[in-house]
Design a protein around this motif. Structure first.
Motif, PDB file in Angstrom:
ATOM      1  N   ILE A 218       0.825  -1.194   0.100  1.00 30.21           N
ATOM      2  CA  ILE A 218       0.149   0.033   0.063  1.00 30.21           C
ATOM      3  C   ILE A 218       0.972   1.209  -0.001  1.00 30.21           C
ATOM      4  O   ILE A 218       0.700   2.270  -0.836  1.00 30.21           O
ATOM      5  N   ALA A 219       1.897   1.277   0.852  1.00 32.13           N
ATOM      6  CA  ALA A 219       2.962   2.486   0.915  1.00 32.13           C
ATOM      7  C   ALA A 219       3.656   2.548  -0.483  1.00 32.13           C
ATOM      8  O   ALA A 219       3.679   3.670  -0.783  1.00 32.13           O
ATOM      9  N   GLY A 220       3.985   1.475  -1.013  1.00 35.70           N
ATOM     10  CA  GLY A 220       4.401   1.439  -2.188  1.00 35.70           C
ATOM     11  C   GLY A 220       3.658   2.304  -3.385  1.00 35.70           C
ATOM     12  O   GLY A 220       4.044   2.945  -4.128  1.00 35.70           O
ATOM     13  N   PHE A 221       2.245   1.551  -3.706  1.00 36.17           N
ATOM     14  CA  PHE A 221       1.449   2.312  -4.504  1.00 36.17           C
ATOM     15  C   PHE A 221       1.243   3.461  -4.240  1.00 36.17           C
ATOM     16  O   PHE A 221       0.925   4.353  -5.388  1.00 36.17           O
ATOM     17  N   ALA A 222       0.892   3.856  -2.881  1.00 35.17           N
ATOM     18  CA  ALA A 222       0.717   5.207  -2.819  1.00 35.17           C
ATOM     19  C   ALA A 222       1.802   6.269  -3.209  1.00 35.17           C
ATOM     20  O   ALA A 222       1.636   7.239  -3.816  1.00 35.17           O
TER      21      ALA A 222
ATOM     22  N   LEU B  14       1.445  11.959  -9.691  1.00 33.05           N
ATOM     23  CA  LEU B  14       0.636  13.034  -9.538  1.00 33.05           C
ATOM     24  C   LEU B  14       1.562  14.489  -9.470  1.00 33.05           C
ATOM     25  O   LEU B  14       1.059  15.485  -9.962  1.00 33.05           O
ATOM     26  N   GLN B  15       2.410  14.463  -9.066  1.00 30.58           N
ATOM     27  CA  GLN B  15       3.504  15.574  -8.918  1.00 30.58           C
ATOM     28  C   GLN B  15       3.936  15.759 -10.193  1.00 30.58           C
ATOM     29  O   GLN B  15       4.685  16.891 -10.426  1.00 30.58           O
TER      30      GLN B  15
END
Length: 84
Positions: free
Chosen positions: A71-75, A82-83
């Motif tokens: 989850i942290a990796g995908f986030a 997005l940046q």
């Protein structure tokens, strides 16, 4: 230790008749042996259950860690995209 149940002994003493055996002493010996084997098997099953519970707890810990990492990796990937 007598292989005849206490109730049968009391009835024999009350009636003054010769003992009327319900089963042979060998039967009671085998019954006691089965009880001991059952207790031993139950104890071993409980020990295996405790070991499996410990292994499942460890597996659960690692699985939760892996899911959180994914989850942290995908986030991180989504935030990086997005940046741009």
């Amino acid at each position: 230790m007598s292989a005849v149940p206490e109730e049968a002994l009391r009835e024999t003493a009350a009636t003054s008749e010769p003992p009327n055996r319900l089963a042979s002493p060998e039967f009671f010996f085998l019954l006691q042996r089965i009880d001991r084997l059952d207790e031993k098997l139950s104890r071993e099953i409980k020990e295996v259950e405790v070991r499996l519970d410990a292994k499942l707890d460890t597996l659960r810990f690692w699985t939760i860690g892996a899911v959180i990492t994914l989850i942290a990796g995908f986030a991180g990937v989504i935030i990086a995209l997005l940046q741009r």
